[in-house]
Design a protein around this motif. Structure first.
Motif, PDB file in Angstrom:
ATOM      1  N   ARG A 190      -7.495  71.867  -5.568  1.00  0.00           N
ATOM      2  CA  ARG A 190      -8.228  71.335  -6.722  1.00  0.00           C
ATOM      3  C   ARG A 190      -9.441  72.213  -7.007  1.00  0.00           C
ATOM      4  O   ARG A 190     -10.174  72.598  -6.086  1.00  0.00           O
ATOM      5  CB  ARG A 190      -8.678  69.905  -6.441  1.00  0.00           C
ATOM      6  CG  ARG A 190      -9.462  69.259  -7.585  1.00  0.00           C
ATOM      7  CD  ARG A 190      -9.684  67.780  -7.300  1.00  0.00           C
ATOM      8  NE  ARG A 190     -10.630  67.558  -6.230  1.00  0.00           N
ATOM      9  CZ  ARG A 190     -11.908  67.186  -6.416  1.00  0.00           C
ATOM     10  NH1 ARG A 190     -12.369  67.007  -7.641  1.00  0.00           N
ATOM     11  NH2 ARG A 190     -12.701  66.974  -5.400  1.00  0.00           N
ATOM     12  N   LYS A 191      -9.653  72.534  -8.260  1.00  0.00           N
ATOM     13  CA  LYS A 191     -10.789  73.371  -8.623  1.00  0.00           C
ATOM     14  C   LYS A 191     -12.101  72.631  -8.362  1.00  0.00           C
ATOM     15  O   LYS A 191     -12.173  71.407  -8.408  1.00  0.00           O
ATOM     16  CB  LYS A 191     -10.694  73.774 -10.098  1.00  0.00           C
ATOM     17  CG  LYS A 191      -9.548  74.729 -10.406  1.00  0.00           C
ATOM     18  CD  LYS A 191      -9.580  75.146 -11.870  1.00  0.00           C
ATOM     19  CE  LYS A 191      -8.456  76.133 -12.178  1.00  0.00           C
ATOM     20  NZ  LYS A 191      -8.482  76.568 -13.603  1.00  0.00           N
ATOM     21  N   LYS A 192     -13.112  73.393  -8.085  1.00  0.00           N
ATOM     22  CA  LYS A 192     -14.431  72.839  -7.830  1.00  0.00           C
ATOM     23  C   LYS A 192     -14.936  72.124  -9.080  1.00  0.00           C
ATOM     24  O   LYS A 192     -15.138  72.737 -10.122  1.00  0.00           O
ATOM     25  CB  LYS A 192     -15.385  73.974  -7.443  1.00  0.00           C
ATOM     26  CG  LYS A 192     -16.817  73.557  -7.223  1.00  0.00           C
ATOM     27  CD  LYS A 192     -17.655  74.782  -6.896  1.00  0.00           C
ATOM     28  CE  LYS A 192     -19.129  74.452  -6.780  1.00  0.00           C
ATOM     29  NZ  LYS A 192     -19.943  75.660  -6.502  1.00  0.00           N
TER      30      LYS A 192
END
Length: 242
Positions: A59-61
Motif C-alpha cells: 500500500r502506498k504511503k
C-alpha cells in the motif's frame, strides 16, 4: 520523555520498521502504534516491510491527515525500562521481534511475546493466590482451579514462570481481539462469539529408570535355569517308534 512533532513521527514510522523506531524511544511497537493511532498518524500495514524487501506490491504511503485543532500536534513518548537497557540488549530484542514478524506475526503480536515490560494483569491475581496456597501432591505438583482461576498443575518452583507464560499469552491474545473472561470452570479467552477454555499442566520429567536391588535380584532369579534340566534338554531327543 521524548517530545516530537506529529509530522516527524509520521516520517519515522514510514522510514523504518515500527520495532526499530520504538526501540529508539524505549517503548514497545505496540505502545508506539497506539500513540500513532491516538495522534491520527497512519502506519504501514502488517507485513509491509517484508513485502517491500521481497519486491512485492504494498500500500502506498498515505498522506498525513490534517487536524482541525493543535492538541495532537506534539507527541509525548514515555520510554519504559527498555530505554535504560544497553544498546546490545535493545538490538537483540529488536532482532527477536523481527524474526517473529517473519513468521507472519504482526508487530503487536511479536511485542507481546518479547516485551520485557509486559505486566501481569490483575485478573490473574486469583490464579496466583490459588496456586501459591495449594499443597503439593504425591508427584510434587500444586494445582489450582475454580471460578476465575486458570487450571494449573505445576511444580512450586514453576509458579512465576507459569504466570509469566500466561501474561504473555493474554497479551498475544489481545492483539487478536481476545480478552480474559471469568467462567465457572476457570478463565477463558473470549471474543463476542467465541470462548476458549485452557489450562497449563507440567508433566514429570522422564528419566531412565534405575532398577532397585530387589528388582535386579528378581530379574536374575527369573533367568536362572536348573543345571540338570538345561543338560537334559540338550540330550533328550524325541523317539521314533519302529
Amino acid at each position: 520523555m521524548h517530545i516530537i512533532s506529529r509530522e516527524e513521527l509520521y516520517e519515522q514510522v514510514w522510514a523504518r520498521p515500527m520495532t526499530k523506531v520504538a526501540a529508539d524511544y524505549g517503548v514497545t511497537s505496540t505502545a508506539l502504534k497506539k500513540t500513532c493511532d491516538r495522534h491520527k498518524i497512519p502506519t504501514p500495514d502488517r507485513g509491509y516491510w517484508a513485502k517491500l524487501e521481497h519486491g512485492k506490491p504494498v500500500r502506498k504511503k498515505p498522506p498525513l491527515p490534517t487536524l482541525t485543532g493543535t492538541k495532537l500536534d506534539q507527541v509525548h513518548i514515555n520510554g519504559g525500562t527498555s530505554e535504560r537497557q544497553s544498546e546490545e540488549v535493545r538490538n537483540a530484542a529488536t532482532e527477536v521481534r523481527e524474526r517473529l514478524q517473519s513468521m507472519n506475526l504482526d508487530a503487536a503480536a511479536a511485542a507481546a511475546l518479547t516485551d520485557p515490560d509486559v505486566k501481569e494483569p490483575s485478573i490473574l491475581s486469583a490464579t496466583r493466590r490459588a496456586i501459591s496456597k495449594g499443597r503439593p501432591d504425591t508427584q510434587g505438583f500444586k494445582s489450582s482451579q475454580g471460578r476465575g482461576i486458570v487450571p494449573l498443575k505445576i511444580a512450586p518452583n514453576s509458579i512465576d514462570r507459569a504466570l509469566q507464560l500466561l501474561t504473555r499469552l493474554f497479551a498475544l491474545a489481545e492483539t487478536e481481539g481476545y480478552r480474559p473472561k471469568i467462567s465457572d470452570a476457570g478463565l477463558d479467552l473470549a471474543t463476542e462469539d467465541v470462548a476458549i477454555a485452557f489450562g497449563v499442566e507440567e508433566r514429570p520429567r522422564k528419566t531412565p529408570h534405575e532398577p532397585t536391588a530387589a528388582e535386579l535380584k528378581r530379574k536374575d532369579d527369573n533367568l536362572l535355569i536348573p543345571l540338570d534340566v538345561a543338560h537334559l534338554s540338550g540330550m533328550i531327543s524325541p523317539t521314533v517308534p519302529i
